[in-house]
Design a protein around this motif. Sequence first.
Motif, short mmCIF file in Angstrom:
data_model
loop_
_atom_site.label_atom_id
_atom_site.label_comp_id
_atom_site.label_asym_id
_atom_site.label_seq_id
_atom_site.Cartn_x
_atom_site.Cartn_y
_atom_site.Cartn_z
N LEU A 89 7.68 -3.09 -0.09
CA LEU A 89 8.08 -1.31 0.44
C LEU A 89 7.89 -1.64 2.30
O LEU A 89 8.63 -1.15 2.33
CB LEU A 89 7.95 -0.85 -0.63
CG LEU A 89 8.48 -0.38 -1.61
CD1 LEU A 89 7.76 0.90 -2.52
CD2 LEU A 89 9.20 -0.09 -1.76
N ASP A 90 6.18 -1.98 2.53
CA ASP A 90 6.21 -1.68 3.95
C ASP A 90 6.89 -2.68 5.01
O ASP A 90 7.18 -2.35 5.89
CB ASP A 90 4.70 -1.85 4.14
CG ASP A 90 4.10 -0.78 3.44
OD1 ASP A 90 4.50 0.34 3.13
OD2 ASP A 90 2.84 -1.43 2.59
N ILE B 31 0.84 -4.01 -8.10
CA ILE B 31 1.27 -2.01 -7.38
C ILE B 31 1.29 -3.02 -5.69
O ILE B 31 1.74 -1.94 -5.07
CB ILE B 31 0.29 -1.33 -7.98
CG1 ILE B 31 0.81 -1.03 -8.93
CG2 ILE B 31 0.55 -0.12 -6.86
CD1 ILE B 31 0.10 0.34 -9.79
N THR B 32 0.42 -3.07 -5.57
CA THR B 32 0.18 -3.70 -4.23
C THR B 32 1.02 -4.67 -3.66
O THR B 32 1.74 -4.11 -2.45
CB THR B 32 -1.54 -4.69 -3.71
OG1 THR B 32 -2.60 -3.63 -4.88
CG2 THR B 32 -1.78 -4.89 -2.18
N SER C 179 -0.68 6.34 -1.90
CA SER C 179 -0.26 5.44 -2.11
C SER C 179 -0.92 5.20 -3.92
O SER C 179 -1.31 5.67 -4.53
CB SER C 179 -0.65 4.45 -1.54
OG SER C 179 -1.82 4.38 -2.00
N LEU C 180 0.56 4.69 -4.50
CA LEU C 180 0.15 3.92 -5.35
C LEU C 180 -1.14 3.42 -6.34
O LEU C 180 -1.78 3.65 -7.20
CB LEU C 180 1.60 2.44 -5.80
CG LEU C 180 2.78 3.67 -5.72
CD1 LEU C 180 3.84 2.37 -6.12
CD2 LEU C 180 2.82 4.87 -6.73
N ASN C 181 -1.06 2.76 -4.66
CA ASN C 181 -2.77 1.59 -5.47
C ASN C 181 -3.98 3.40 -5.71
O ASN C 181 -5.17 2.81 -6.31
CB ASN C 181 -3.15 1.20 -3.99
CG ASN C 181 -4.25 -0.14 -5.01
OD1 ASN C 181 -4.88 0.05 -6.05
ND2 ASN C 181 -4.46 -0.53 -4.13
N GLN D 78 4.12 -2.21 -3.02
CA GLN D 78 3.70 -1.92 -1.50
C GLN D 78 3.69 -2.45 0.06
O GLN D 78 4.45 -1.82 0.83
CB GLN D 78 2.02 -0.60 -1.42
CG GLN D 78 1.87 -0.06 -1.00
CD GLN D 78 2.41 1.38 -1.20
OE1 GLN D 78 2.96 1.94 -2.02
NE2 GLN D 78 2.72 1.92 0.25
N ASN D 79 3.59 -3.86 -0.58
CA ASN D 79 3.52 -4.50 0.54
C ASN D 79 5.48 -4.88 0.59
O ASN D 79 5.72 -4.87 1.91
CB ASN D 79 2.99 -5.70 0.62
CG ASN D 79 1.46 -5.55 0.46
OD1 ASN D 79 0.77 -5.19 0.86
ND2 ASN D 79 0.73 -6.88 0.20
#
Length: 228
Positions: free
Chosen positions: A211-212, A204-205, A2-4, A208-209
């Motif tokens: 996108l999820d 980033i978090t 992941s990006l994180n 990511q959330n």
Amino acid sequence: MSLNEHSLQALSWRKLYLSRAKLKATSRTSALLSGFAMVAMVEVQLERDYSYPPGLLIAFSACTTVLVAVHLFALMISTCILPNLEAVSNVHNLNSVKESPHERMHRHIELAWAFSTVIGTFLFLAEVLLLCWVKFLPLKKHDDTQTPAVNSTVSAGEAAAYASTAIMVPCGLVFIVFAVHFYRSLVSHKTDRQFQELEELSNITRLQNELDHRADAPNIQSAPGIFP
């Protein structure tokens, strides 16, 4: 990955390279200054027919001993830690940074760097000043015996020692002011970078959330209904 996780590994690699650079600078500086101090103590020639002030000899001996001990301690830390960092940094694998002890030994690395660049350099300035007094002060006796007709309150040796003191004391003050200003600027820069990195990680978090959630939304819509 992941990006994180990728950002965390990039931050860890940056810390690894910084720690390695600090240890390299520490080893070079400590070896150089401690060698100069040992040569100065061995090569200095004391006048046997001159009565040195006891405080001057004690200060010169103590300063040289503490100087060599501080630099050797910093050199020992860099010698023990640096090979482990070099072994990890030469491996072209992103996950190998986890095997490096630079984060766990961060305090030892900072201690060695401070001993070599701050305390050791200041002690070296004091060493040069005391060496000038030990070297030039005995000229007072020779000047008085060779030129007794000259009525002078300050001999050539004392004038040379006073001149070195007048030069070294302002240099020491400038060194202290620069060291304090540098470390305050460095701490401020690190604090700003920490805040920026925290903001980047939070962004980033959040991305990511999002996108999820977008990936889970079609699955929820296409799922069959429970109720008729």
